[in-house]
Design a protein around this motif. Structure first.
Motif, short mmCIF file in Angstrom:
data_model
loop_
_atom_site.label_atom_id
_atom_site.label_comp_id
_atom_site.label_asym_id
_atom_site.label_seq_id
_atom_site.Cartn_x
_atom_site.Cartn_y
_atom_site.Cartn_z
N ASN A 565 -40.90 -14.24 -14.24
CA ASN A 565 -39.49 -13.89 -14.33
C ASN A 565 -39.12 -13.37 -15.72
O ASN A 565 -38.34 -12.42 -15.86
CB ASN A 565 -38.63 -15.11 -13.99
CG ASN A 565 -38.68 -15.46 -12.52
OD1 ASN A 565 -38.93 -14.60 -11.69
ND2 ASN A 565 -38.48 -16.72 -12.19
N LEU A 566 -39.68 -13.99 -16.76
CA LEU A 566 -39.39 -13.52 -18.11
C LEU A 566 -39.97 -12.14 -18.35
O LEU A 566 -39.33 -11.27 -18.95
CB LEU A 566 -39.94 -14.52 -19.13
CG LEU A 566 -39.20 -15.86 -19.23
CD1 LEU A 566 -39.97 -16.83 -20.09
CD2 LEU A 566 -37.79 -15.66 -19.78
N TYR A 567 -41.19 -11.92 -17.90
CA TYR A 567 -41.79 -10.58 -18.04
C TYR A 567 -40.99 -9.54 -17.26
O TYR A 567 -40.81 -8.41 -17.71
CB TYR A 567 -43.23 -10.59 -17.57
CG TYR A 567 -44.19 -11.24 -18.53
CD1 TYR A 567 -44.25 -10.82 -19.86
CD2 TYR A 567 -45.06 -12.23 -18.12
CE1 TYR A 567 -45.13 -11.41 -20.76
CE2 TYR A 567 -45.95 -12.82 -19.01
CZ TYR A 567 -45.98 -12.40 -20.32
OH TYR A 567 -46.86 -12.97 -21.20
N SER A 568 -40.52 -9.92 -16.08
CA SER A 568 -39.72 -8.99 -15.29
C SER A 568 -38.43 -8.64 -16.00
O SER A 568 -38.02 -7.47 -16.04
CB SER A 568 -39.43 -9.61 -13.92
OG SER A 568 -38.66 -8.73 -13.12
N ASN A 569 -37.77 -9.65 -16.59
CA ASN A 569 -36.55 -9.39 -17.35
C ASN A 569 -36.83 -8.49 -18.55
O ASN A 569 -36.05 -7.59 -18.87
CB ASN A 569 -35.93 -10.70 -17.81
CG ASN A 569 -35.25 -11.45 -16.68
OD1 ASN A 569 -34.97 -10.88 -15.63
ND2 ASN A 569 -35.00 -12.73 -16.87
N LEU A 574 -36.41 -3.13 -21.26
CA LEU A 574 -37.10 -1.97 -21.84
C LEU A 574 -36.89 -0.72 -20.99
O LEU A 574 -36.72 0.39 -21.52
CB LEU A 574 -38.59 -2.27 -21.98
CG LEU A 574 -38.96 -3.40 -22.95
CD1 LEU A 574 -40.45 -3.67 -22.92
CD2 LEU A 574 -38.50 -3.07 -24.36
N PHE A 575 -36.86 -0.88 -19.67
CA PHE A 575 -36.63 0.26 -18.78
C PHE A 575 -35.27 0.88 -19.05
O PHE A 575 -35.13 2.11 -19.13
CB PHE A 575 -36.73 -0.21 -17.33
CG PHE A 575 -36.60 0.88 -16.30
CD1 PHE A 575 -37.72 1.58 -15.87
CD2 PHE A 575 -35.36 1.21 -15.77
CE1 PHE A 575 -37.60 2.59 -14.93
CE2 PHE A 575 -35.23 2.21 -14.83
CZ PHE A 575 -36.35 2.90 -14.40
N ARG A 576 -34.25 0.06 -19.19
CA ARG A 576 -32.90 0.58 -19.41
C ARG A 576 -32.74 1.20 -20.78
O ARG A 576 -31.81 1.97 -21.01
CB ARG A 576 -31.88 -0.53 -19.17
CG ARG A 576 -31.78 -0.87 -17.69
CD ARG A 576 -30.85 -2.04 -17.42
NE ARG A 576 -30.93 -2.39 -16.01
CZ ARG A 576 -31.07 -3.62 -15.55
NH1 ARG A 576 -31.13 -4.63 -16.39
NH2 ARG A 576 -31.14 -3.84 -14.25
N ALA A 584 -43.56 -0.78 -18.35
CA ALA A 584 -44.70 -0.85 -17.43
C ALA A 584 -45.64 -1.97 -17.83
O ALA A 584 -46.15 -2.71 -16.97
CB ALA A 584 -45.44 0.49 -17.41
N GLU A 585 -45.88 -2.13 -19.12
CA GLU A 585 -46.75 -3.22 -19.58
C GLU A 585 -46.15 -4.58 -19.21
O GLU A 585 -46.87 -5.48 -18.78
CB GLU A 585 -46.94 -3.13 -21.10
CG GLU A 585 -47.87 -4.21 -21.65
CD GLU A 585 -48.04 -4.11 -23.16
OE1 GLU A 585 -48.67 -5.01 -23.73
OE2 GLU A 585 -47.53 -3.14 -23.74
N ALA A 586 -44.85 -4.72 -19.37
CA ALA A 586 -44.20 -5.99 -19.03
C ALA A 586 -44.30 -6.26 -17.52
O ALA A 586 -44.61 -7.38 -17.10
CB ALA A 586 -42.74 -5.97 -19.47
#
Length: 731
Positions: A565-569, A574-576, A584-586
């Protein structure tokens, strides 16, 4: 900070003998100071025992820091680590109550006389054995040195001061600052330079290899009678350690070449060339001492005069386990009590069940589900028809399905276990709870709530039943009932942070972001090492467009432990910001089998969204979308009316070019929940991907009116053309 009694302990000049401070603790002698506070010997007037109390200096760490340190220490099961009894606070501040241990530090022993080589190898082997347990739990000490290692009266090495301990994570960042002062204490606020790995001196975050290095330096010091570059201090010492290799250190001619090779392997200047874990160190130390194989974790008996009778130990263990089930700091003692009772107490189904259930409540900590499974399996191996153990196994499998290792197999196993438990005993509350957890995860919320009702009728104060009930009410979107039941659960279980997480989730799903933030912050304050709360708070802050605040909270969470969940957040932030490579790495971490949740369709979809914007990776993006659709399809079969699943599946179908399927699913989602902002946004997004600008504009406009953040729309690269449409601004 050490919980020890050194020979030179002196009476604290600012403490009145016999004064009770705080409450029922009488301070006696000051044992030492360092880091953030002082340690005193004290007498616990309630339990009539000597303890060590670690106080916090004025202006030092906050209560959250203190509780974090105590939780880290208490989560360590190996007997080499000092036991934590409690965290207390009063008007004078906060303090940790710890085990009082008699002994001398390695620093003191080395100062007095050379250490026999056999003794040195034994001591280092004990430390390596204990630290591999800590590393297996994701903990890094970060400050292993002779003054933090103590030999007690029985010859056991005890590892002190986990106050600097960190949860290792490769994306965490930390800088080690070396000032110009010649004082080692001032020049190196995070530990003693002489034992710090070269990469730490250059700003790297501590990881298990840094602990291996520190222990290798201690092995050198014990074997050779001096530490490397003993005459250097401050920046000169740091420069020597960074620039030179341990291959060039001086070794006595009489030293075994295998021992020299081990020291060099543990202290290699390049971390990647160093022994990578304590398992290898334990194995090679065992070879040097002639012991067969790697040393297994040891449980040492305490001195005979300090042990209760066997009968008394059995009674005491049961009492402590009862306390452990109440939650709070005692949660952290459950694994330690489990190890103690396994060594001293004969097999008991009741004790095994209590330990298994206590471990289940630690579901956010590494190894907790495995620990619970071990206890339930121990019962089932002897009593295959034990309904309670079968129900416990069902809960283990259900929690595993809901964790970062999500896989449909776990849910099927949980269902089979629950069926078996109820077949064996349909009057067992835990069996109905297990059934309720399975039905909830299958999206059959009415059935789940009926099961919890039966469980609470049989056991009105069952924590697991209350937790399951509030989660099922939330999933069913019966929010007023959910809030009422959460309030009652918090009244019954004031120290259980999961109910605050449930409350925050209810507020978040109703777009009351300020209330959600407050609930998640209270959850973190209650249990600072629960990464799920950090992930929840990060999501809420992102939704409020407070990305800098979100990044700070996210970083704190990653320092505790890696989490999908933290990596997804992190990927979303970073995407925004337009950092697609970093995002992508996250997201790749979020779907990693070892660091994330490869069974999460949402993580795969996020990865697909990101890869589309990186040249040459469109084929990987398509595969990521296919993985997301396959995982989501399995859930839709079980929960065909879950509107969030339906709307997401519609968006992914549009992403992968399945236009007819996408339109059908989007229409269905809009019919199920026309007033849900997220559903309207996904519908608009899907329509735009399908080339239907008119319907896309209408749905996006409605999503914004329902409270969907405009910055989320403006940050989505696929909506650039839509945002340039005059109709978008007209709405």
């Amino acid at each position: 900070m050490a919980a020890i009694i050194p020979p030179e302990a002196t009476r604290a000049p600012d403490v009145i003998p016999g004064r009770r401070h705080p409450e029922h603790y009488e301070l006696r002698a000051r044992l030492g100071e360092g880091g953030f506070g002082e340690v005193y010997e004290a007498w616990d007037t309630r339990l009539q025992r000597s303890v060590a109390i670690k106080t916090i200096r004025h202006g030092g760490s906050t209560r959250t820091d203190l509780v974090r340190e105590a939780r880290l220490a208490a989560s360590l099961r190996h007997p080499a680590f000092i036991k934590v009894h409690a965290v207390e606070d009063d008007d004078s501040g906060q303090f940790i109550v710890m085990e009082l241990v008699h002994g001398r530090t390695l620093k003191q022993l080395l100062r007095d006389a050379p250490v026999p080589l056999a003794t040195a190898l034994d001591w280092v082997g004990q430390v390596a054995d204990a630290m591999r347990d800590a590393h297996a739990s994701g903990l890094v000490h970060g400050d292993i040195k002779p003054s933090n290692l103590m030999v007690d009266d029985d010859g056991r090495v005890r590892i002190l001061d986990f106050g600097l301990a960190l949860r290792h994570d490769a994306l965490a960042t930390e800088t080690v600052s070396l000032g110009s002062s010649a004082s080692a204490e001032q020049a190196d606020p995070q530990g003693t330079i002489a034992y710090m790995a070269p990469e730490r001196l250059q700003g790297a975050t501590p990881d298990p290899r840094a602990d291996v290095y520190a222990l290798g330096v201690i092995l050198y010091e014990l074997a050779c009678g001096t530490r490397p570059f003993a005459t250097l201090h401050g920046l000169a010492l740091a420069a020597a350690l960074v620039q030179t290799s341990s291959d060039g250190w001086d070794y006595p001619d009489s030293l075994d070449t295998r021992l020299i090779a081990l020291i060099r392997a543990m202290t290699a200047r390049q971390a990647e060339q160093r022994i990578g874990n304590m398992d290898e160190a334990v194995r090679r130390l065992a070879e040097l001492t002639g012991k067969p194989g790697a040393a297994a974790p040891r449980v040492h008996a305490a001195p005979a005069q300090s042990l209760l009778s066997r009968r008394a130990v059995r009674i005491g263990a049961g009492a402590v386990l009862g306390i452990a089930l109440l939650g709070g700091l005692w949660w952290q003692l459950a694994p330690r009590v489990g190890a103690l009772t396994q060594a001293l107490v004969p097999y008991s189904e009741a004790v095994e069940m209590e330990q298994g259930l206590a471990a289940l409540k630690l579901l956010d900590l590494p190894g907790s589900l495995e620990n619970a499974e071990t206890h339930f399996n121990r019962i089932l191996e002897r009593s295959p028809d034990n309904a309670a153990a079968a129900a416990g196994m069902s809960l283990v499998h259900a929690l595993r399905y809901g964790s970062d290792r999500q896989d449909e197999t776990w849910l099927r196993k949980a269902d089979a276990d629950a069926q078996q438990a109820l077949k064996l005993n349909d009057q067992l509350a835990l069996g109905h709870i297990a059934q309720g957890w399975v039905r909830d995860m299958q999206g059959r919320w009415d059935d789940a709530l009926a099961a919890y009702g039966r469980a609470l009728h049989l056991d009105p104060s069952n924590f697991f039943a209350w937790y399951g009930k509030v989660e099922a009410l939330r999933h069913a979107r019966r929010y007023p009932e959910a809030r009422a039941n959460i309030a009652e659960a918090i009244r019954r279980f004031p120290h259980e942070r999961v109910f605050l997480d449930a409350l925050g989730s209810v507020y978040y799903e109703q777009s009351d972001l300020r209330s959600a933030e407050e609930a998640f912050r209270r959850s973190i304050a209650l249990q600072p090492d629960a990464v799920r709360s950090y992930a929840n708070l990060t999501t809420v802050l992102m939704r409020q467009n407070r990305n800098d605040d979100a990044l700070r909270v996210l970083q704190q969470g990653l320092q505790v432990r890696p989490s999908a969940n933290l990596y997804s957040n992190l990927g979303n932030i970073l995407f925004r910001r337009g950092d697609y490579v970093g995002a992508a790495e996250a997201f790749e971490n979020a779907v990693s089998p070892t660091r994330g949740a490869p069974g999460s369709y949402l993580n795969w979809a996020n990865l697909g969204d990101t890869l589309l914007w990186i040249p040459g990776r469109s084929e990987e993006a398509r595969k990521a979308y296919d993985k997301a659709r396959d995982l989501l399809a399995e859930q839709l079969v079980r929960s065909p009316n879950d509107v969030l699943l339906v709307s997401r599946m519609g968006l992914y179908a549009a992403r992968s070019g399945h236009a007819d399927e996408a339109r059908k699913l989007i229409m269905r989602a809009l019919t199920l929940a026309p007033m849900t902002a997220d559903v309207q946004f996904r519908a608009g997004f899907a329509y735009e991907l399908l080339g239907d600008r008119k319907q896309a504009l209408a749905a996006i406009a409605k999503a914004l009116r329902l409270g969907y953040p405009v910055k989320y729309v403006e940050a989505e690269p696929d909506l650039v053309a839509l945002r340039r449409d005059p109709e978008y601004h007209a709405n």
